[in-house]
Design a protein around this motif. Structure first.
Motif, PDB file in Angstrom:
ATOM      1  N   ALA A  22     -35.266-103.239   5.381  1.00  0.00           N
ATOM      2  CA  ALA A  22     -34.869-102.842   4.606  1.00  0.00           C
ATOM      3  C   ALA A  22     -33.965-103.518   3.171  1.00  0.00           C
ATOM      4  N   PRO A  23     -32.921-104.347   4.319  1.00  0.00           N
ATOM      5  CA  PRO A  23     -31.486-105.038   4.140  1.00  0.00           C
ATOM      6  C   PRO A  23     -32.867-106.797   3.352  1.00  0.00           C
ATOM      7  N   LEU A  24     -33.661-107.220   3.816  1.00  0.00           N
ATOM      8  CA  LEU A  24     -34.386-108.426   2.980  1.00  0.00           C
ATOM      9  C   LEU A  24     -34.956-108.018   1.892  1.00  0.00           C
ATOM     10  N   ALA A  41     -33.466-105.773  -0.448  1.00  0.00           N
ATOM     11  CA  ALA A  41     -32.441-105.377  -0.971  1.00  0.00           C
ATOM     12  C   ALA A  41     -31.987-107.049  -1.324  1.00  0.00           C
ATOM     13  N   GLY A  42     -31.431-107.487  -1.004  1.00  0.00           N
ATOM     14  CA  GLY A  42     -31.113-109.200  -0.707  1.00  0.00           C
ATOM     15  C   GLY A  42     -32.099-109.960  -1.012  1.00  0.00           C
ATOM     16  N   GLN A  55     -28.754 -93.149   7.001  1.00  0.00           N
ATOM     17  CA  GLN A  55     -29.995 -93.790   6.796  1.00  0.00           C
ATOM     18  C   GLN A  55     -30.990 -93.030   5.893  1.00  0.00           C
ATOM     19  N   LEU A  67     -30.162 -94.951   2.265  1.00  0.00           N
ATOM     20  CA  LEU A  67     -30.620 -95.637   1.721  1.00  0.00           C
ATOM     21  C   LEU A  67     -32.189 -95.358   2.176  1.00  0.00           C
TER      22      LEU A  67
END
Length: 890
Positions: free
Chosen positions: A713-715, A717-718, A745, A748
């Protein structure tokens, strides 16, 4: 032997004993020279065995057992050349694959008619022919054991034969046609005269042509009274000459009636077996003639390959449908059957035919674990084709030609395809993110279908070649992809003669129902103007399985039949089960390469006693269970992402999960469970992926999916990577809301689904987009309207929009009711109210739609104090309510 002059189309006769001595001039240690020697020798032996079988079938006669048959055999050669004919010309003629130019004949005196057809008599005949084969393959050398025998010695088993060796020459020989008479014409008499000349005979040496064949008159002859033993003969001298193992074993199996050194089940029992083995060796020398690299195989183990067995009729059916498509008709073919029956293998075999025929082949595969990607298989097929054009430097001109035609035919509209086909953007020199999606959902979906159809037409017409689209595992196809295929079929049937389209698909039997979108296409192919052909694959019969085992081990079916019988009864002829079982037997040493015998050997009794599961799925489960814990764990991780995964993505997982994956997956590759090619790891079969996935219990499956999704998930979005975003959302959705461990969560995951749904809408896959929005809503907690109002409103609005586009009126009603009940302002209701009004219009309820629109506008006017204010709002929000505004004046 003297050389004679022969006119055009004349025959040349040479004793076999003299011809085979010319073989000595060839070096069998080099590949080219060996083939030049072996093929003529094989053709001679095959013709000889065939002649014996033919005479036996027609007359009931067989040659009398003797060790010197070679003195009673002649070779006839036909030449179209008027030049001088010698042995070298006969040899060249034998090299040609034309049975009309070469003929083997056994002289009449060697035949006898007997009622003794027992096995012992056949052993003697096979032994006698084996001696001839030994001399042919050795270049005229007789076995040393026979040279050492004393004439008149009595055999150990009491077998005595007194022979009279008589050389007889004939043309057109078949001494037992009907009543045994010989047809004589001028050509035969001419050849007979040539033969007399060759052997320094005159007409006086034979009182008549008939008597020469009947043995009643004087002729050139040497007669001996001999008693001889059927002694043991070694084929080691043949091996020392470098003769292939298959031929050494063939001769040894013929002599084995006395040798007793080989397994008894490998000894020839009948002349037809010899004939069939020789013909098979001639037909497929790469399989049955040349030696295998047993040293390499002892390291790599058994390799089964991807050859199709027993599917000639089905392959012909598909080819015929393809040819109709090339002729201008629209055709679709579906291959169906149970798992492991070889559906994909047959399709790829047909793909080879398409490419050899000059066609264009697009390949795609649906995946049960990758259904979160819009048009996954369809997009992959087109993107892979464009990738080939980009990567192959030799196709640079083709790439430029295609780009020019796309720009000419599609113009700016081609930009809309680049979201679905990223490699197309590179071909056109465009940025895929430059496209603005400001049109309605319905228009976007229809436009994508239209553009895909035009894209296929451009490809076909640009390269003047038919386009074949093959999609595998249709049982997991999404409705948007099937609708696109339907449109391609419809357009293909109506397209110009310069553009041809053919569709081929595979699906598992029993895994489609009347809800599956594929089923509607199969049942209504006439609606898309396409001719439908269904090809069903069942398991192999025992004879086909025997052929598969035979070619895999490069041994004749006669030798592998006992093993094949055991494998058939354990696998019921399932091709996938058969290949995996043979690989497993190889790993366990029950099927192994023998360096001393230079061939495969096996322990039939131990294989027969081995306990196996009833189906291939359990077999794969047992195979995975036998691996180390680390390898099993890595396979389980890979199975969560589908049947194939890019190496670069696996490296990303290693970093995010802090687990070692690649080394373990390489170990699985060595075990044959995975394939590694084109920068991807592929499960060797879907059943293996399913077996690895099902090794986890349901709770673990959800837990792992959620952890992988949260790690990605962070990847997503980033970096703004669409593929990572869709993969992360799909993993989280496979886990479900029950896998959430912390309250934060939920928001998110819901937001991630919102972003994924928007991406799916950009690619015009509104069914998948609705799925993302719906999943996002399911992750929202209670009181989400109060706590996360903006997120909730956007999810519900877009879900309602997709529901309308998909024709899902029920979902649209439920979603709109929720929005109307919980929104904070009338303005926030307008989106769903507009969609409800449109739904009435699309449902042919125009009066109700108008009345609903008027009600909305009345309330809106009251809310914003005047029509002018409404006009400004309508213009700003770009709604079509303006069609109702004039009615407010009345």
């Amino acid at each position: 032997m003297s050389s004679g002059k022969a006119t055009s189309n004349e025959h040349r006769c040479i004793p076999l004993s003299e011809l085979v001595r010319s073989f000595r001039t060839f070096d069998s240690t080099t590949a080219s020279s060996a083939d030049y020697f072996l093929i003529p020798a094989l053709r001679l032996t095959s013709s000889l065995a065939n002649e014996i079988c033919k005479v036996k079938e027609e007359t009931g006669r067989s040659p009398a057992p003797r060790y010197d048959w070679i003195d009673s055999i002649v070779v006839y050669s036909q030449s179209n050349s008027s030049k001088e004919i010698g042995i070298e010309n006969v040899f060249d003629t034998i090299l040609k694959d034309d049975d009309d130019d070469i003929r083997i004949e056994i002289l009449p005196s060697l035949f006898e008619k007997t009622d003794n057809d027992d096995a012992r008599q056949m052993n003697r005949i096979l032994y006698s022919l084996g001696i001839v084969f030994y001399e042919i393959f050795s270049g005229g050398e007789r076995p040393a054991e026979l040279e050492q025998k004393q004439i008149g010695e009595t055999t150990n088993n009491g077998f005595e034969i007194e022979t009279a060796v008589t050389e007889e020459l004939s043309e057109g020989f078949n001494p037992f046609h009907q009543d045994g008479t010989i047809d004589r014409d001028s050509a035969e008499l001419s050849i007979y005269q040539n033969l007399l000349s060759d052997y320094n005979l005159s007409d006086d040496d034979s009182t008549s042509y008939d008597m020469a064949f009947q043995g009643d008159g004087p002729r050139k002859k040497r007669t001996q009274n001999e008693n001889y033993n059927m002694c043991s003969v070694s084929v080691d001298p043949l091996k020392e000459k470098g003769l292939p193992t298959s031929l050494c074993d063939l001769v040894a199996n013929m002599l084995d009636c006395t040798n007793g050194s080989l397994r008894k089940d490998e000894t020839y029992q009948d002349m037809t077996e010899v004939r069939d083995d020789l013909q098979l060796t001639l037909d497929k020398p790469s399989i049955y003639l040349h030696d295998q690299d047993m040293g390499r195989l002892s390291t790599t183990g058994l390799q089964t390959g991807d050859t199709v067995f027993g599917r000639n009729a089905e392959l012909s059916t598909i080819k015929e449908a393809y040819r109709r498509s090339v002729s201008g008709d629209s055709n679709l073919v579906t291959i169906y059957g149970h798992s492991g029956t070889g559906k994909s293998t047959l399709a790829h075999e047909f793909g080879k035919y398409v490419l050899l025929d000059g066609g264009i082949l697009l390949l795609g595969k649906f995946d049960q674990r990758q259904q979160g990607k819009p048009f996954s298989a369809l997009a992959s097929a087109f993107n892979q084709y464009c990738g080939i054009l980009l990567q192959n430097c030799e196709l640079a001109s083709s790439k430029q030609k295609l780009a020019h035609q796309i720009n000419h035919v599609l113009g700016r509209e081609a930009h809309h395809l680049t979201k679905l086909i990223p490699n197309l953007a590179s071909i056109l020199g465009l940025e895929s993110n430059c496209i603005i999606h400001d049109e309605g959902c319905t228009n976007a979906q229809k436009r994508l279908q239209y553009l895909l159809c035009r894209f296929v037409e451009v490809i076909s017409s640009t390269f003047a070649a038919p386009v074949t689209l093959f999609l595998d595992d249709l049982q997991w196809a999404d409705s948007a992809s099937i609708e696109a295929v339907n449109q391609l079929l419809l357009t293909g049937g109506l397209a110009s003669q310069n553009a041809k389209f053919f569709f081929l698909g595979c699906y598992r039997e029993g895994e489609t129902d009347n809800i599956n979108p594929l089923w509607k296409t199969l049942c209504n192919s006439d609606l898309v103007n396409a001719r439908s052909t269904n090809v069903k694959l069942d398991c192999m019969d025992e004879e086909t399985l025997t052929t598969m085992v035979s070619e895999t081990l490069c041994l004749s079916p006669r030798l592998t039949r006992p093993l094949s019988s055991v494998i058939y009864h354990k696998t019921k002829g399932n091709p996938l089960f058969v290949s995996q079982l043979m690989i497993s037997l190889s790993k366990e040493g029950l099927l192994r390469p023998s360096l001393s015998r230079r061939r495969w050997e096996w322990d039939k009794e131990k294989i027969q006693c081995q306990k196996l599961p009833d189906d291939v799925a359990m077999f794969f489960t047992n195979s995975i269970e036998a691996l180390s814990e680390d390898v099993k764990a890595s396979l389980c991780v890979l199975s969560c992402f589908g049947s194939s995964t890019e190496t670069a993505f696996i490296k990303t997982l290693e970093r995010l999960l802090q687990k070692s994956l690649l080394n373990n997956l390489d170990a699985a590759v060595e075990e044959g469970l995975l394939d590694k090619k084109d920068g991807q790891y592929h499960f060797s079969h879907d059943r293996i992926q399913e077996a690895a996935y099902n090794m986890m219990n349901i709770l673990d499956q959800g837990r792992f999916h959620f952890s992988y999704g949260m790690a990605l998930a962070p990847l997503a979005a980033g970096e703004g990577d669409d593929s990572i975003l869709l993969t992360a959302a799909n993993q989280l959705n496979l886990a479900g809301p029950e896998a959430v461990q912390e309250k934060s969560q939920n928001v998110l995951v819901a937001d991630l689904n919102l972003q994924a749904g928007k991406k799916a809408m950009e690619m015009s896959d509104f069914v998948l987009a609705y799925s993302y929005f719906d999943n996002g809503i399911s992750f929202l907690r209670k009181k989400h309207w109060e706590e996360h109002y903006t997120l909730s409103l956007e999810l519900f609005d877009l879900a309602a929009k997709c529901a309308l586009t998909n024709g899902d009126v029920v979902s649209l009603k439920l979603l709109s009711e929720q929005v109307i009940a919980y929104v904070r302002s009338y303005d926030d209701k307008l989106n769903v109210l507009y969609l409800v009004t449109c739904a009435l219009t699309f449902s042919s309820k125009l009066p109700e739609s108008i009345e609903k629109g008027l009600d909305i506008l009345r309330i809106w006017v009251l809310t914003y104090e005047g029509v002018d204010r409404v006009w400004r709002l309508v213009y700003r929000r770009q709604k079509i309510y303006c069609q109702f505004i004039p009615m407010m004046k009345y």
